[in-house]
Design an enzyme around this catalytic site. Sequence first.
Site, PDB file in Angstrom:
ATOM      1  N   CYS A   1       2.542   2.976  -7.927  1.00  0.00           N
ATOM      2  CA  CYS A   1       3.212   4.262  -7.880  1.00  0.00           C
ATOM      3  C   CYS A   1       4.161   4.151  -7.401  1.00  0.00           C
ATOM      4  O   CYS A   1       4.933   3.840  -6.238  1.00  0.00           O
ATOM      5  CB  CYS A   1       2.657   4.887  -6.560  1.00  0.00           C
ATOM      6  SG  CYS A   1       0.978   5.583  -7.329  1.00  0.00           S
TER       7      CYS A   1
ATOM      8  N   PRO B   1      11.200   6.917  -7.039  1.00  0.00           N
ATOM      9  CA  PRO B   1      11.914   5.939  -7.795  1.00  0.00           C
ATOM     10  C   PRO B   1      12.466   5.187  -7.333  1.00  0.00           C
ATOM     11  O   PRO B   1      13.465   4.403  -8.171  1.00  0.00           O
ATOM     12  CB  PRO B   1      13.047   7.395  -6.519  1.00  0.00           C
ATOM     13  CG  PRO B   1      12.598   7.323  -5.446  1.00  0.00           C
ATOM     14  CD  PRO B   1      11.212   7.482  -5.402  1.00  0.00           C
ATOM     15  N   GLY B   2      11.614   3.955  -6.818  1.00  0.00           N
ATOM     16  CA  GLY B   2      11.966   2.145  -7.153  1.00  0.00           C
ATOM     17  C   GLY B   2      12.359   1.489  -5.751  1.00  0.00           C
ATOM     18  O   GLY B   2      12.530   0.201  -6.341  1.00  0.00           O
TER      19      GLY B   2
ATOM     20  N   LYS C   1      10.370  -0.146  -3.790  1.00  0.00           N
ATOM     21  CA  LYS C   1       9.703  -1.498  -3.395  1.00  0.00           C
ATOM     22  C   LYS C   1       9.892  -1.897  -5.212  1.00  0.00           C
ATOM     23  O   LYS C   1       9.862  -3.075  -4.944  1.00  0.00           O
ATOM     24  CB  LYS C   1       8.755  -0.772  -3.274  1.00  0.00           C
ATOM     25  CG  LYS C   1       8.178  -0.414  -1.984  1.00  0.00           C
ATOM     26  CD  LYS C   1       6.897   0.700  -1.229  1.00  0.00           C
ATOM     27  CE  LYS C   1       7.601   1.692  -0.612  1.00  0.00           C
ATOM     28  NZ  LYS C   1       8.195   2.685  -0.395  1.00  0.00           N
TER      29      LYS C   1
ATOM     30  N   ASP D   1       4.217   4.341 -12.983  1.00  0.00           N
ATOM     31  CA  ASP D   1       3.832   6.141 -12.308  1.00  0.00           C
ATOM     32  C   ASP D   1       4.138   7.238 -12.927  1.00  0.00           C
ATOM     33  O   ASP D   1       4.359   7.543 -14.278  1.00  0.00           O
ATOM     34  CB  ASP D   1       5.700   6.456 -11.613  1.00  0.00           C
ATOM     35  CG  ASP D   1       5.645   7.019 -10.377  1.00  0.00           C
ATOM     36  OD1 ASP D   1       5.845   7.199  -9.459  1.00  0.00           O
ATOM     37  OD2 ASP D   1       5.836   8.567 -10.617  1.00  0.00           O
TER      38      ASP D   1
ATOM     39  N   ASP E   1      -0.825   8.102 -16.026  1.00  0.00           N
ATOM     40  CA  ASP E   1      -1.453   8.643 -14.882  1.00  0.00           C
ATOM     41  C   ASP E   1      -2.630   7.117 -14.141  1.00  0.00           C
ATOM     42  O   ASP E   1      -3.319   7.228 -14.574  1.00  0.00           O
ATOM     43  CB  ASP E   1      -2.287   9.562 -14.971  1.00  0.00           C
ATOM     44  CG  ASP E   1      -3.353  10.406 -13.615  1.00  0.00           C
ATOM     45  OD1 ASP E   1      -3.732   9.634 -12.852  1.00  0.00           O
ATOM     46  OD2 ASP E   1      -3.197  11.680 -13.883  1.00  0.00           O
TER      47      ASP E   1
ATOM     48  N   ASP F   1       1.735   2.374  -3.047  1.00  0.00           N
ATOM     49  CA  ASP F   1       3.083   3.252  -2.179  1.00  0.00           C
ATOM     50  C   ASP F   1       2.001   4.215  -2.502  1.00  0.00           C
ATOM     51  O   ASP F   1       2.859   5.176  -2.942  1.00  0.00           O
ATOM     52  CB  ASP F   1       3.815   2.365  -2.569  1.00  0.00           C
ATOM     53  CG  ASP F   1       5.484   3.532  -1.430  1.00  0.00           C
ATOM     54  OD1 ASP F   1       4.311   3.278  -0.088  1.00  0.00           O
ATOM     55  OD2 ASP F   1       5.757   4.195  -1.577  1.00  0.00           O
TER      56      ASP F   1
ATOM     57  N   CYS G   1       3.896   6.779   3.551  1.00  0.00           N
ATOM     58  CA  CYS G   1       5.049   7.027   4.567  1.00  0.00           C
ATOM     59  C   CYS G   1       3.641   8.279   5.486  1.00  0.00           C
ATOM     60  O   CYS G   1       5.012   9.963   5.390  1.00  0.00           O
ATOM     61  CB  CYS G   1       5.793   7.369   4.000  1.00  0.00           C
ATOM     62  SG  CYS G   1       6.004   8.620   2.412  1.00  0.00           S
TER      63      CYS G   1
HETATM   64  C1  LIG Z   1       5.284   7.659  -2.250  1.00  0.00           C
HETATM   65  S1  LIG Z   1       6.358   8.109  -4.063  1.00  0.00           S
HETATM   66  C2  LIG Z   1       6.315   5.855  -4.405  1.00  0.00           C
HETATM   67  C3  LIG Z   1       7.603   5.479  -3.663  1.00  0.00           C
HETATM   68  C4  LIG Z   1       7.983   4.541  -4.739  1.00  0.00           C
HETATM   69  N1  LIG Z   1       6.721   3.344  -4.119  1.00  0.00           N
HETATM   70  C5  LIG Z   1       8.953   3.801  -3.921  1.00  0.00           C
HETATM   71  O1  LIG Z   1       9.211   2.925  -2.644  1.00  0.00           O
HETATM   72  O2  LIG Z   1      10.771   4.265  -4.632  1.00  0.00           O
HETATM   73  C6  LIG Z   1       4.813   8.317  -4.482  1.00  0.00           C
HETATM   74  C7  LIG Z   1       4.477   7.959  -6.082  1.00  0.00           C
HETATM   75  O3  LIG Z   1       3.676   7.921  -6.631  1.00  0.00           O
HETATM   76  C8  LIG Z   1       3.455   8.619  -8.053  1.00  0.00           C
HETATM   77  N2  LIG Z   1       2.268   8.980  -8.442  1.00  0.00           N
HETATM   78  C9  LIG Z   1       1.184  10.580  -8.294  1.00  0.00           C
HETATM   79  N3  LIG Z   1       0.048  10.506  -8.343  1.00  0.00           N
HETATM   80  C10 LIG Z   1       0.067   9.221  -9.257  1.00  0.00           C
HETATM   81  C11 LIG Z   1      -0.442   9.302  -9.875  1.00  0.00           C
HETATM   82  N4  LIG Z   1      -1.992   9.785 -10.719  1.00  0.00           N
HETATM   83  N5  LIG Z   1      -0.576   8.271 -11.134  1.00  0.00           N
HETATM   84  C12 LIG Z   1       0.646   7.127 -11.042  1.00  0.00           C
HETATM   85  N6  LIG Z   1       1.774   7.695  -9.568  1.00  0.00           N
HETATM   86  C13 LIG Z   1       1.774   8.522  -9.282  1.00  0.00           C
HETATM   87  C14 LIG Z   1       4.407   9.942  -7.642  1.00  0.00           C
HETATM   88  O4  LIG Z   1       5.016  10.508  -8.885  1.00  0.00           O
HETATM   89  C15 LIG Z   1       5.514   9.147  -7.118  1.00  0.00           C
HETATM   90  O5  LIG Z   1       6.524   8.224  -7.274  1.00  0.00           O
END
Ligand SMILES: C[S@@+](CC[C@H](N)C(=O)[O-])C[C@H]1O[C@@H](n2cnc3c(N)ncnc32)[C@H](O)[C@@H]1O
Length: 413
Positions: free
Chosen positions: A234, A237-238, A240, A255, A281, A297, A350
């Site tokens: 997940c 915006p990147g 990690k 994502d 997804d 994450d 988080c």
């Molecule tokens: C906590 S954020 C990730 C932050 C990211 N790891 C970072 O460090 O910048 C969770 C992410 O999960 C994505 N997300 C939510 N449901 C999802 C799914 N079913 N499949 C893939 N990504 C998903 C969201 O779009 C979001 O960008």
Amino acid sequence: MPRVEGLGARRAALQLLDAVLRRGTTIDGAAASLKGLSPADHGLAIAIAGETLRRLPGIDALIDGATRQKLPDDSKARMVIRLALAQKIGLETPDHALVSTALPLVDGGPRRLVHGVLGTLLRRGLPVTDEAQLPRAVEERWRNAWGDEVVQAARRQIVRRPSLDLSFADDREAQAYATDHNGISLAPRHVRIASTSVSDLPGFGEGRWWVQDLAASLPARLIPADATDVLDLCAAPGGKTMQLAAAGHRVTALDSSKSRLARLRENLGRTHMTVDLVHADALDWEPSREYDAILLDAPCSATGTFRRHPEVLYRARPRVIAENADLQAQFVERATKWLKRGGVLVYSVCSLEREEGEAVADSSGLHSDPPKTGELPDFVEPAPGGQVRILPGLLEDKGGLDGFFMARLVRGD
Ligand SMILES: C[S@@+](CC[C@H](N)C(=O)[O-])C[C@H]1O[C@@H](n2cnc3c(N)ncnc32)[C@H](O)[C@@H]1O
């Protein structure tokens, strides 16, 4: 009627507060649809709504103490007085500006009542405090989960401006930047800086660093250095993803959000990094190979980010937390199948809710692999089983951290 200076920003702040409290949106999400405001008014509207949400329970108690009338929670009168008091307490707006911008917002509603309550409170003088209560349900939940000290720390942290944390690909760069720009480094490749304006800071355009809360930089540090093929599940915006790419892994970043992936692509372009991007997804995607390590994450209630996004405290109701936990368990189950034997899953959120953190890791069926010496900075103390929980109060004298949970789990069979 004469034009009232600053009214547009207050009207917009009222819209934002309404969107968060009644419709459960985020401030940023609601702010994206505000129209016709100057950048300064746009910023002011967000600041006023944010201050109101940081201090809402205390402000409501003041309002209730100043009138015998019970103002309904979602009444316009209460909303308008909340905004005015938040400006007085949190933004030091002069009284005349508060009153002149509050009354027109009531639009044919109880102007006298609003004027009366506001006048009474301003005459009495508002308490000066360096802390604010959180919503009662949140305080109860966190007191049960983490104890009263954590609640007290969260009350202090919610009214402070969090500092700006920068992540660097290279530690020598980070140390030099800290020296040159009056920052402090609290971990390898990290710099904390007093400024809050990101794009004005030297090095942004050239991609020398990216913004990332120090707590958010911890999970990627748990991906073993010798893992070649790493999936960031997940990713957008990147923050990690960039850590993983900078550490030399071959990274696949997935994502489901197109707009967030676009931000990830922009971030990678700015920092001159390359990874494989997948728009899919995670609940129906199937990989073509197994990975040495996966960073998950997961989407969550984000209650650990309450310092920057106070509205999370109003959005994270028990039902939402339970739904998140359900989804997170599904992500973990799928990700586990995509690991090589002996491969590592780093699970992080988080969130300050056990249901989304410890409980998900505990029920994964995987072994915990505790952090090794030097992988995480010394101020982090893993729990006896190796899970890492970052709570309000940690490093408070240096500006604090977002709340976080992470665990490194190993596929054994
Ligand atoms: C906590 S954020 C990730 C932050 C990211 N790891 C970072 O460090 O910048 C969770 C992410 O999960 C994505 N997300 C939510 N449901 C999802 C799914 N079913 N499949 C893939 N990504 C998903 C969201 O779009 C979001 O960008």
